[in-house]
Motif scaffolding. Structure first.
Motif, mmCIF file in Angstrom:
data_model
loop_
_atom_site.group_PDB
_atom_site.id
_atom_site.type_symbol
_atom_site.label_atom_id
_atom_site.label_comp_id
_atom_site.label_asym_id
_atom_site.label_seq_id
_atom_site.Cartn_x
_atom_site.Cartn_y
_atom_site.Cartn_z
ATOM 1 N N ALA A 106 0.834 -1.202 0.000
ATOM 2 C CA ALA A 106 0.000 0.000 0.000
ATOM 3 C C ALA A 106 0.864 1.245 0.000
ATOM 4 C CB ALA A 106 -0.921 0.008 1.221
ATOM 5 N N VAL A 108 0.461 5.601 0.969
ATOM 6 C CA VAL A 108 -0.326 6.659 1.573
ATOM 7 C C VAL A 108 -0.033 7.950 0.839
ATOM 8 C CG1 VAL A 108 -0.719 8.011 3.654
ATOM 9 C CG2 VAL A 108 -0.304 5.552 3.833
ATOM 10 N N TYR A 151 -9.518 5.809 -1.400
ATOM 11 C CA TYR A 151 -8.496 4.786 -1.606
ATOM 12 C C TYR A 151 -8.970 3.814 -2.683
ATOM 13 C CZ TYR A 151 -11.366 1.861 1.522
ATOM 14 O OH TYR A 151 -12.402 1.176 2.108
ATOM 15 N N ARG A 153 -8.278 -0.268 -4.174
ATOM 16 C CA ARG A 153 -7.647 -1.586 -4.094
ATOM 17 C C ARG A 153 -7.625 -2.182 -5.500
ATOM 18 N NH1 ARG A 153 -7.833 -4.252 0.901
ATOM 19 N NH2 ARG A 153 -6.572 -5.831 -0.156
ATOM 20 N N ALA A 158 -2.798 -1.477 -2.820
ATOM 21 C CA ALA A 158 -3.765 -0.443 -2.460
ATOM 22 C C ALA A 158 -3.067 0.908 -2.414
ATOM 23 C CB ALA A 158 -4.394 -0.740 -1.104
ATOM 24 N N THR A 159 -3.771 1.944 -2.849
ATOM 25 C CA THR A 159 -3.255 3.307 -2.773
ATOM 26 C C THR A 159 -4.329 4.174 -2.144
ATOM 27 O OG1 THR A 159 -4.001 3.661 -5.064
ATOM 28 C CG2 THR A 159 -1.670 3.149 -4.738
ATOM 29 N N SER A 160 -3.907 5.146 -1.342
ATOM 30 C CA SER A 160 -4.880 6.021 -0.690
ATOM 31 C C SER A 160 -4.626 7.460 -1.083
ATOM 32 C CB SER A 160 -4.820 5.875 0.831
ATOM 33 O OG SER A 160 -3.632 6.409 1.353
ATOM 34 N N ALA A 166 -5.350 7.826 4.744
ATOM 35 C CA ALA A 166 -4.593 6.671 5.229
ATOM 36 C C ALA A 166 -5.342 5.943 6.332
ATOM 37 C CB ALA A 166 -3.228 7.117 5.742
ATOM 38 N N LEU A 169 -7.990 3.734 4.777
ATOM 39 C CA LEU A 169 -7.382 2.535 4.224
ATOM 40 C C LEU A 169 -6.999 1.564 5.340
ATOM 41 C CD1 LEU A 169 -6.310 0.959 1.800
ATOM 42 C CD2 LEU A 169 -4.150 2.223 2.026
ATOM 43 N N GLY A 198 -14.251 3.423 0.144
ATOM 44 C CA GLY A 198 -13.122 3.836 -0.664
ATOM 45 C C GLY A 198 -13.487 4.658 -1.869
ATOM 46 N N GLN A 202 -12.308 12.181 -2.421
ATOM 47 C CA GLN A 202 -11.348 12.828 -1.538
ATOM 48 C C GLN A 202 -11.842 14.218 -1.176
ATOM 49 O OE1 GLN A 202 -7.096 12.795 -2.331
ATOM 50 N NE2 GLN A 202 -7.418 11.260 -3.898
#
Length: 321
Positions: A106, A108, A151, A153, A158-160, A166, A169, A198, A202
């Motif tokens: 992952a 953050v 985030y 998957r 996974a990226t947030s 973070a 996630l 997710g 944002q």
């Protein structure tokens, strides 16, 4: 030791909150009975303390090149130092090595830049802090960058999004490992949302449409946000500043990273979320004020962008308030 080993990658210029959301989230899960427990280690390139982008220093518990064996979760932190970290070939080599022995990987926030530079996001859908998304997409065309979600998957990676995403996630990881009840207790213990999905946008859905430096694009953006209920088709917007629809689209792609139609939709949705949160106006009135043809058109656009209908968002926002 029988626990779930979590390795958080730190470097000079990391964001303190990026690290703390992950480490504190897993530690809260341990206090509330996670079994097996999470064994969290902050690892740095040469084992020395790293300086955060606020000037405070963090002392790691490990050195990247000495970590061996199976890792449950590898997390690369973000921060203002992410560009330098992504240019550090030795650091990238260690991230790739550790990723190969990790159950899941992952990043953050801007830590996605490091994963991308290591080739770990090639062919994958990924997100990062909304402010840095266009730069990430430009530098790494093999990464399918989506700046909207909190985030993402994609398989085992996974990226947030930005900073406190973070924690969302981390809560998702806790739920995946130990079930939704423990994740809810962790969220309540940390006095945060009971885990935002997710695919929620944002910026808590409330960040203004950016004002670009390019004069013509800025004029169009200013016109849009002050005339949301007008006819904002690309032809009309082009005529407003004396350029063709095609040229306007090129300018928007270059300076905003989105089409005129997408910018109009984003501005209308942002205005709608503000009205939903701050007023008791019915959906039909909000839709009309924000330029949607009907309440149903607003509902469809809202669900497509945020994953929930506007009525549910209003109820949830009222409950949190």
């Amino acid at each position: 030791m029988g626990g779930r080993r979590v390795v958080v990658v730190g470097y000079d210029g990391i964001e303190m909150i990026d690290v703390a959301c992950v480490t504190s989230g897993f530690e809260h899960a341990n206090r509330l009975g996670a079994e097996p427990v999470y064994e969290v280690v902050l690892a740095t390139p040469v084992g020395r303390p790293v300086r955060s982008d606020t000037g405070l220093e963090l002392r790691g518990q490990g050195r990247l090149d000495t970590i061996t064996g199976q890792i449950d979760t590898l997390v690369v932190s973000g921060g203002l130092g992410h560009e330098d970290a992504a240019a550090n070939t030795r650091l990238l080599g260690q991230v790739k090595r550790l990723a190969a022995t990790s159950r899941r990987v992952a990043s953050v926030c801007t830590g996605a830049t490091v994963l991308a530079a290591a080739g770990l996001l090639d062919g994958r859908r990924a997100t990062t802090h909304w402010y840095h998304a266009a730069r990430l997409a430009e530098r790494f065309p093999r990464v399918h960058v989506d700046a909207a979600p909190i985030y993402i998957r994609d398989g085992t990676v996974a990226t947030s999004g930005g900073v406190t995403a973070a924690l969302d996630l981390t809560l998702a990881f806790v739920e995946e490992d130990h079930g939704p009840e423990l994740a809810r207790w962790v969220a309540m213990g940390m006095v945060t949302y009971l885990q935002r999905p997710g695919n929620q946008a944002q910026m808590s859905m409330f960040t203004s449409i950016p004002r670009p430096d390019q004069v013509l694009v800025r004029r169009v953006v200013d016109h849009v946000v002050s005339h949301l209920d007008a006819d904002l088709g690309a032809a009309n917007l082009g005529a407003l500043v004396g350029v063709s629809e095609r040229h306007l689209s090129r300018l928007f792609a270059q300076h905003l990273g989105r089409t005129p139609a997408r910018m109009v939709r984003d501005a209308r949705l942002e205005a709608a979320t503000r009205l939903l949160a701050d007023t008791r106006e019915p959906l039909t009135a909000i839709a009309r004020r924000c330029g949607f043809s009907s309440a149903e058109a607003l509902r469809q656009a809202f669900v497509a962008q945020f994953g929930i209908p506007p009525s549910r968002f209003r109820v949830a926002h009222a409950a949190h308030a």
